[in-house]
Motif scaffolding. Sequence first.
Motif, PDB file in Angstrom:
ATOM      1  N   PHE A  34       0.812  -1.203   0.000  1.00 14.27           N
ATOM      2  CA  PHE A  34       0.000   0.000   0.000  1.00 14.27           C
ATOM      3  C   PHE A  34       0.850   1.259   0.000  1.00 14.27           C
ATOM      4  O   PHE A  34       1.745   1.418   0.822  1.00 14.27           O
ATOM      5  N   ARG A  36       0.846   5.158   0.698  1.00 13.67           N
ATOM      6  CA  ARG A  36       0.061   6.101   1.500  1.00 13.67           C
ATOM      7  C   ARG A  36      -0.290   7.328   0.662  1.00 13.67           C
ATOM      8  O   ARG A  36       0.540   7.839  -0.084  1.00 13.67           O
ATOM      9  N   TYR A  58      -2.341  -0.341  -5.066  1.00 10.28           N
ATOM     10  CA  TYR A  58      -2.975  -0.300  -3.756  1.00 10.28           C
ATOM     11  C   TYR A  58      -2.565   0.954  -2.994  1.00 10.28           C
ATOM     12  O   TYR A  58      -1.392   1.339  -2.997  1.00 10.28           O
ATOM     13  N   TYR A  59      -3.542   1.552  -2.299  1.00  8.57           N
ATOM     14  CA  TYR A  59      -3.331   2.795  -1.564  1.00  8.57           C
ATOM     15  C   TYR A  59      -3.948   2.689  -0.182  1.00  8.57           C
ATOM     16  O   TYR A  59      -4.850   1.873   0.052  1.00  8.57           O
ATOM     17  N   ILE A  60      -3.493   3.561   0.706  1.00  9.02           N
ATOM     18  CA  ILE A  60      -4.032   3.604   2.062  1.00  9.02           C
ATOM     19  C   ILE A  60      -4.131   5.057   2.503  1.00  9.02           C
ATOM     20  O   ILE A  60      -3.232   5.858   2.250  1.00  9.02           O
ATOM     21  N   LYS A  62      -4.704   7.084   5.982  1.00  7.96           N
ATOM     22  CA  LYS A  62      -4.739   6.989   7.442  1.00  7.96           C
ATOM     23  C   LYS A  62      -5.317   8.282   7.979  1.00  7.96           C
ATOM     24  O   LYS A  62      -4.772   9.360   7.755  1.00  7.96           O
ATOM     25  N   GLU A  67      -7.377   3.128   9.016  1.00  7.16           N
ATOM     26  CA  GLU A  67      -6.555   2.913   7.835  1.00  7.16           C
ATOM     27  C   GLU A  67      -7.463   2.343   6.756  1.00  7.16           C
ATOM     28  O   GLU A  67      -7.823   1.165   6.794  1.00  7.16           O
ATOM     29  N   LYS A  69      -8.146   1.174   3.054  1.00  4.89           N
ATOM     30  CA  LYS A  69      -7.352   0.648   1.941  1.00  4.89           C
ATOM     31  C   LYS A  69      -8.221   0.540   0.688  1.00  4.89           C
ATOM     32  O   LYS A  69      -9.380   0.136   0.759  1.00  4.89           O
ATOM     33  N   ASP A  85     -10.346  -2.221  -0.703  1.00  2.17           N
ATOM     34  CA  ASP A  85      -9.698  -3.536  -0.662  1.00  2.17           C
ATOM     35  C   ASP A  85     -10.455  -4.402   0.338  1.00  2.17           C
ATOM     36  O   ASP A  85      -9.886  -4.951   1.283  1.00  2.17           O
ATOM     37  N   GLY A  96      -8.538  -8.698   1.921  1.00  2.00           N
ATOM     38  CA  GLY A  96      -8.545  -7.949   0.674  1.00  2.00           C
ATOM     39  C   GLY A  96      -8.460  -8.811  -0.569  1.00  2.00           C
ATOM     40  O   GLY A  96      -8.861  -9.976  -0.572  1.00  2.00           O
TER      41      GLY A  96
END
Length: 153
Positions: A34, A36, A58-60, A62, A67, A69, A85, A96
């Motif tokens: 992931f 950010r 994939y990204y996250i 926060k 968190e 995703k 996800d 996910g």
Amino acid sequence: MLRKTLFGVAATACLLAVLASAPAHALFGFGGKFQRVEPRDGVVTIPVSEVVDGDAHYYILKRDGFEVKFFLLKSPDGVIRAAFDACDVCFREKKGYVQDGEFMVCVNCSQRFHASRINEVKGGCNPSPLEREAGPDVVTIRERDIMAGRGYF
């Protein structure tokens, strides 16, 4: 003695196969799968050039102790798609999806979903859709839309 040797050869072959097929960040823990993202003025922007290769990215985000995703990918029909996800069924397992060619596969139940169905079909084990807008240069996603999925995580 022969059994130990065969076991050693088999174990070494398995390890080499894993090392050859997995990206370094997944094996050694740096970076993770992931990336950010940080919103600016309530919007996350991701360059289109980053997600047009047909691979899931994939990204996250926060925020506020959560968190969230999600992933983006360009499906074979040329549409940039976004989804959390997670899904309505298996999200509690927090596993996910992984990509297998043109399909996203639920890591928990192994259901397969063609990339062209992401954002089109929702509910069940389908990747939960995430609103996005794909322009010529950037994909934009509102922070509030991302945070709306925090219940999955």
